[in-house]
Motif scaffolding. Structure first.
Motif, PDB file in Angstrom:
ATOM      1  N   THR A  83     -14.771  42.327 -21.123  1.00  0.00           N
ATOM      2  CA  THR A  83     -14.274  43.516 -20.715  1.00  0.00           C
ATOM      3  C   THR A  83     -13.905  44.426 -21.791  1.00  0.00           C
ATOM      4  N   GLU A  84     -13.082  43.960 -22.671  1.00  0.00           N
ATOM      5  CA  GLU A  84     -12.584  44.655 -23.713  1.00  0.00           C
ATOM      6  C   GLU A  84     -13.724  45.311 -24.692  1.00  0.00           C
ATOM      7  N   TRP A  85     -14.618  44.546 -24.729  1.00  0.00           N
ATOM      8  CA  TRP A  85     -15.894  45.309 -25.414  1.00  0.00           C
ATOM      9  C   TRP A  85     -16.578  46.331 -24.530  1.00  0.00           C
ATOM     10  N   THR A  86     -16.679  46.100 -23.428  1.00  0.00           N
ATOM     11  CA  THR A  86     -17.106  47.360 -22.565  1.00  0.00           C
ATOM     12  C   THR A  86     -16.212  48.425 -22.737  1.00  0.00           C
ATOM     13  N   ASP A  87     -14.977  48.553 -22.565  1.00  0.00           N
ATOM     14  CA  ASP A  87     -14.070  49.572 -22.695  1.00  0.00           C
ATOM     15  C   ASP A  87     -14.220  50.208 -23.976  1.00  0.00           C
ATOM     16  N   ALA A  88     -14.059  49.377 -25.055  1.00  0.00           N
ATOM     17  CA  ALA A  88     -14.289  49.978 -26.362  1.00  0.00           C
ATOM     18  C   ALA A  88     -15.420  50.839 -26.487  1.00  0.00           C
ATOM     19  N   ALA A  89     -16.643  50.006 -26.082  1.00  0.00           N
ATOM     20  CA  ALA A  89     -18.194  50.538 -26.309  1.00  0.00           C
ATOM     21  C   ALA A  89     -18.237  52.054 -25.570  1.00  0.00           C
ATOM     22  N   ALA A  90     -17.456  51.933 -24.332  1.00  0.00           N
ATOM     23  CA  ALA A  90     -17.837  53.099 -23.519  1.00  0.00           C
ATOM     24  C   ALA A  90     -17.033  54.338 -24.367  1.00  0.00           C
ATOM     25  N   ARG A  91     -15.875  54.155 -24.975  1.00  0.00           N
ATOM     26  CA  ARG A  91     -15.052  55.276 -25.756  1.00  0.00           C
ATOM     27  C   ARG A  91     -15.759  55.564 -27.025  1.00  0.00           C
ATOM     28  N   LEU A  92     -16.210  54.441 -27.753  1.00  0.00           N
ATOM     29  CA  LEU A  92     -16.986  54.813 -29.026  1.00  0.00           C
ATOM     30  C   LEU A  92     -18.127  55.819 -28.737  1.00  0.00           C
ATOM     31  N   SER A  93     -18.873  55.333 -27.867  1.00  0.00           N
ATOM     32  CA  SER A  93     -20.189  55.991 -27.656  1.00  0.00           C
ATOM     33  C   SER A  93     -19.939  57.467 -27.116  1.00  0.00           C
ATOM     34  N   VAL A 187     -20.791  55.527 -38.481  1.00  0.00           N
ATOM     35  CA  VAL A 187     -20.507  55.447 -37.033  1.00  0.00           C
ATOM     36  C   VAL A 187     -21.152  54.208 -36.505  1.00  0.00           C
ATOM     37  N   ALA A 188     -22.201  53.813 -36.833  1.00  0.00           N
ATOM     38  CA  ALA A 188     -22.768  52.453 -36.266  1.00  0.00           C
ATOM     39  C   ALA A 188     -22.134  51.137 -36.830  1.00  0.00           C
ATOM     40  N   VAL A 189     -21.696  51.476 -38.360  1.00  0.00           N
ATOM     41  CA  VAL A 189     -20.735  50.466 -38.903  1.00  0.00           C
ATOM     42  C   VAL A 189     -19.516  50.332 -38.381  1.00  0.00           C
ATOM     43  N   HIS A 190     -18.747  51.522 -37.993  1.00  0.00           N
ATOM     44  CA  HIS A 190     -17.445  51.586 -37.489  1.00  0.00           C
ATOM     45  C   HIS A 190     -17.342  50.803 -35.903  1.00  0.00           C
ATOM     46  N   ALA A 191     -18.663  50.925 -35.327  1.00  0.00           N
ATOM     47  CA  ALA A 191     -18.440  50.346 -34.188  1.00  0.00           C
ATOM     48  C   ALA A 191     -18.594  48.793 -34.064  1.00  0.00           C
ATOM     49  N   ILE A 192     -19.539  48.187 -35.030  1.00  0.00           N
ATOM     50  CA  ILE A 192     -19.630  46.853 -35.275  1.00  0.00           C
ATOM     51  C   ILE A 192     -18.129  46.167 -35.625  1.00  0.00           C
ATOM     52  N   ARG A 193     -17.623  47.215 -36.589  1.00  0.00           N
ATOM     53  CA  ARG A 193     -16.528  46.523 -37.487  1.00  0.00           C
ATOM     54  C   ARG A 193     -15.297  46.505 -36.219  1.00  0.00           C
ATOM     55  N   ASN A 194     -15.143  47.354 -35.336  1.00  0.00           N
ATOM     56  CA  ASN A 194     -14.148  47.378 -34.632  1.00  0.00           C
ATOM     57  C   ASN A 194     -14.360  46.421 -33.369  1.00  0.00           C
ATOM     58  N   LEU A 195     -15.684  46.163 -32.970  1.00  0.00           N
ATOM     59  CA  LEU A 195     -15.971  45.180 -31.926  1.00  0.00           C
ATOM     60  C   LEU A 195     -15.996  44.025 -32.394  1.00  0.00           C
ATOM     61  N   SER A 196     -16.112  43.703 -33.683  1.00  0.00           N
ATOM     62  CA  SER A 196     -16.024  42.237 -34.316  1.00  0.00           C
ATOM     63  C   SER A 196     -14.413  41.981 -34.270  1.00  0.00           C
ATOM     64  N   ARG A 197     -13.729  43.157 -34.588  1.00  0.00           N
ATOM     65  CA  ARG A 197     -12.321  42.977 -34.770  1.00  0.00           C
ATOM     66  C   ARG A 197     -11.644  42.561 -33.349  1.00  0.00           C
ATOM     67  N   ILE A 198     -12.139  43.165 -32.327  1.00  0.00           N
ATOM     68  CA  ILE A 198     -11.747  42.869 -30.859  1.00  0.00           C
ATOM     69  C   ILE A 198     -11.918  41.503 -30.723  1.00  0.00           C
ATOM     70  N   ALA A 199     -12.925  41.003 -31.333  1.00  0.00           N
ATOM     71  CA  ALA A 199     -13.367  39.512 -30.766  1.00  0.00           C
ATOM     72  C   ALA A 199     -12.657  38.366 -31.491  1.00  0.00           C
ATOM     73  N   PHE A 200     -11.719  38.968 -32.492  1.00  0.00           N
ATOM     74  CA  PHE A 200     -11.223  38.083 -33.431  1.00  0.00           C
ATOM     75  C   PHE A 200     -10.553  36.804 -32.673  1.00  0.00           C
TER      76      PHE A 200
END
Ligand code: HEM
Length: 417
Positions: A83-93, A187-200
Motif C-alpha cells: 500500500t505504501e509503495w503504491t501511494d509513493a509510486a503513484a506520486r513519484l510517477s 529520477v529513476a534512482v530517486h524512485a528506487i532509493r525512496n521505495l527501498s527506504r520505505i521498505a526498511f
C-alpha cells in the motif's frame, strides 16, 4: 468491474498528448514545460488497466531492484508495504515528492519524507512496475507466512537451468521487484532509493541494476536504438500498437490461471555479460552473420531494409542460406519457436571493469510475456546461437507482474482478496 474507472487518470500536466494509447490510459504521455517535445517532459498515468512500464515507450534509463522480504514480515505487514509503495509510486510517477510535506516540510526533528535529490526535476517519463517472485508465495522452508501459497501461479517457478548459464546467486532471484524507468537517471534512482527506504525492516535490497541506453523499441513512434555490440536492437520487438499481438502474447487474460493475475504479465530479467573485447576483434561480416542482420541498417541478410521480414529460405551463391542456421534472429524468430513472441525492454550496462581490465558490460535483458514458457522456448533454442561465444548469463530472475492498479487500490490487491 473496476475497469470502468480507468481513463486518462493522472495525466495532470497541461500540454499535448504525444504517446500512443495502447492499453487504456497506460502509454499516454503528456508534455509540458519548456521543451514540450522532449521525453523529459513526459508524464505517464500510474493507474490503469495494466501497470505502466511495459507497453510504455521504452525510456532511456533504468534502475531495477530485487528485494527479499524480512523473515519477520507477516500478511498485514506485506499489505501495508504494498500500500505504501503504491501511494509513493503513484506520486513519484507524476513528478511529485514521495509524500506530501516531502523533502522540505515536516518536523525539524525527523528526517524528511523524501530524500530530495529529485526536487525540481520533472517526472521525466518515470514508470514504476512491481513484480512478485516465486519466493513470496512460500519461503525456503515452505512456510506460508502471507497466506498466499495456494494462489501462486503454477507457471511462476524459478527458471530452469539453460546451457551456458553461469549464474551468480547474489544477483539472481528475489521475492519482489521494482522496475523504475525514466529519461533521467537521477529520477529513476530517486524512485528506487525512496521505495527501498520505505521498505526498511520489511524488505531489503537483494540486488539492483542500473541501465543506460534502452536496447529496445516498444512503440512504432521510436527509432530503433543499438546495443553494445553496435547492432540495432528492437526492430522485430512486439510494439504497443500491435494490440492484438500484445493481448495474445503479453497480457495474462481471463482464460489463464490464476484469476488475480489477469491483466498482468511475467517478467524475466537476465544480466547478460558481453565479452566485448573479443567481439571487437571480430570482422564486420562475421558479426553480421552471427546476428543475421546488417550492422548499419539492421536489415535482414536476406535483403531489404530494416523492417523487411527475414526470408530464412533464401540462399546465396553457395546454396547456403543467407541468414545462417546459427544466426541469432533465425533462432529467436517466432517461426523457430512455435509462434512465441515477447516484449523486450532491456538496457545496456557498464559497471566498471574486472581485474583483467575488461569492461563489466552487457545487456540487462528484460522481457514481458503471457507465459514464462515463451522465454524458456526461445532461450532453449538460443543454445545453438553463434553469439553465445561472446555472452555469459550471470544473473536471472522471474516475477509475476500483477495487472494495473485502480485509484484507492494497492498493487496486487486481488492476490489478497
Ligand atoms: C532480436 C541482439 C539476447 C530474443 C535481436 C536482434 C539483435 C539482438 C541485434 C535483431 C534486432 C531485433 O529484432 O531486435 C541480442 C543480444 C543479446 C540478445 C546482443 C544478448 C546480449 C536475447 C535473449 C533473447 C532474445 C536472451 C530471448 C531469450 C530475441 C528475439 C528477437 C531478437 C525474440 C526478435 C527475433 C525476430 O522476431 O526477428 N536480438 N539479443 N535475445 N532477440 Fe536478441
Amino acid at each position: 468491474s473496476r475497469r470502468g474507472l480507468f481513463g486518462l487518470l493522472g495525466a495532470g500536466a497541461a500540454g499535448a498528448v504525444v504517446g500512443a494509447a495502447a492499453g487504456a490510459g497506460v502509454a499516454v504521455a503528456v508534455t509540458g514545460g519548456a521543451d514540450a517535445s522532449g521525453p523529459a517532459a513526459s508524464v505517464y498515468p500510474f493507474f490503469g488497466e495494466h501497470q505502466a512500464g511495459i507497453v510504455t515507450p521504452a525510456q532511456d534509463r533504468l534502475h531495477f531492484a530485487a528485494f527479499d522480504v524480512a523473515e519477520t514480515l507477516d500478511r498485514e505487514g506485506l499489505i501495508a508495504l504494498l500500500t505504501e509503495w503504491t501511494d509513493a509510486a503513484a506520486r513519484l510517477s507524476q513528478g511529485l515528492e514521495v509524500a506530501e510535506g516531502g523533502a522540505v516540510g515536516g518536523s525539524d526533528y525527523a528526517p524528511p519524507a523524501d530524500t530530495g535529490e529529485a526536487l525540481g526535476l520533472p517526472a521525466s517519463g518515470l514508470t514504476i512496475t512491481f513484480g512478485f517472485g516465486p519466493g513470496l508465495f512460500a519461503d525456503a522452508e515452505g512456510a506460508d507466512r502471507f497466506g498466499i501459497a495456494t494462489r501462486r501461479p503454477a507457471l511462476l517457478e524459478p527458471l530452469p537451468r539453460f546451457q551456458g548459464d553461469a549464474l551468480v546467486p547474489e544477483i539472481s532471484g528475489g521475492d519482489l521487484c521494482i522496475q523504475a524507468c525514466a529519461d533521467d537517471p537521477q529520477v529513476a534512482v530517486h524512485a528506487i532509493r525512496n521505495l527501498s527506504r520505505i521498505a526498511f525492516g520489511r524488505a531489503s535490497l537483494r540486488w539492483s541494476q542500473l541501465g543506460f541506453g534502452r536496447t529496445s523499441s516498444t512503440s512504432t513512434t521510436q527509432a530503433t536504438p543499438r546495443n553494445l555490440f553496435g547492432f540495432k536492437d528492437g526492430t522485430a520487438n512486439v510494439k504497443a500498437e500491435e494490440t492484438a499481438t500484445v493481448d495474445e502474447q503479453i497480457w495474462v487474460n481471463a482464460s489463464d490461471q490464476p484469476a488475480w493475475l489477469e491483466g498482468g504479465s511475467y517478467l524475466v530479467a537476465r544480466r547478460i555479460r558481453m565479452i566485448i573485447e573479443n567481439w571487437d576483434r571480430v570482422q564486420l561480416g562475421e558479426q553480421e552473420q552471427l546476428v543475421g542482420r546488417s550492422k548499419g541498417e539492421g536489415a535482414p541478410l536476406s535483403g531489404g531494409t530494416e523492417f523487411t521480414e527475414p526470408d530464412f529460405e533464401k540462399t546465396g551463391a553457395t546454396d547456403a542460406p543467407l541468414i545462417g542456421t546459427d544466426a541469432h534472429v533465425r533462432l529467436a524468430h517466432p517461426t523457430s519457436n512455435g509462434g512465441a513472441r515477447m516484449l523486450r525492454r532491456g538496457y545496456n550496462f557498464v559497471d566498471g571493469n574486472d581485474s583483467l581490465g575488461r569492461l563489466d558490460a552487457g545487456l540487462f535483458f528484460l522481457s514481458f510475456q503471457r507465459s514464462p514458457q515463451q522465454f524458456i522456448d526461445v532461450q532453449r533454442n538460443l543454445a545453438r546461437d553463434g553469439l553465445n561465444e561472446y555472452l555469459k548469463h550471470v544473473g536471472s530472475a522471474i516475477f509475476a507482474v500483477p495487472g494495473g492498479v485502480a485509484e484507492g487500490e494497492f498493487v496486487g490487491q486481488a492476490l489478497f482478496d
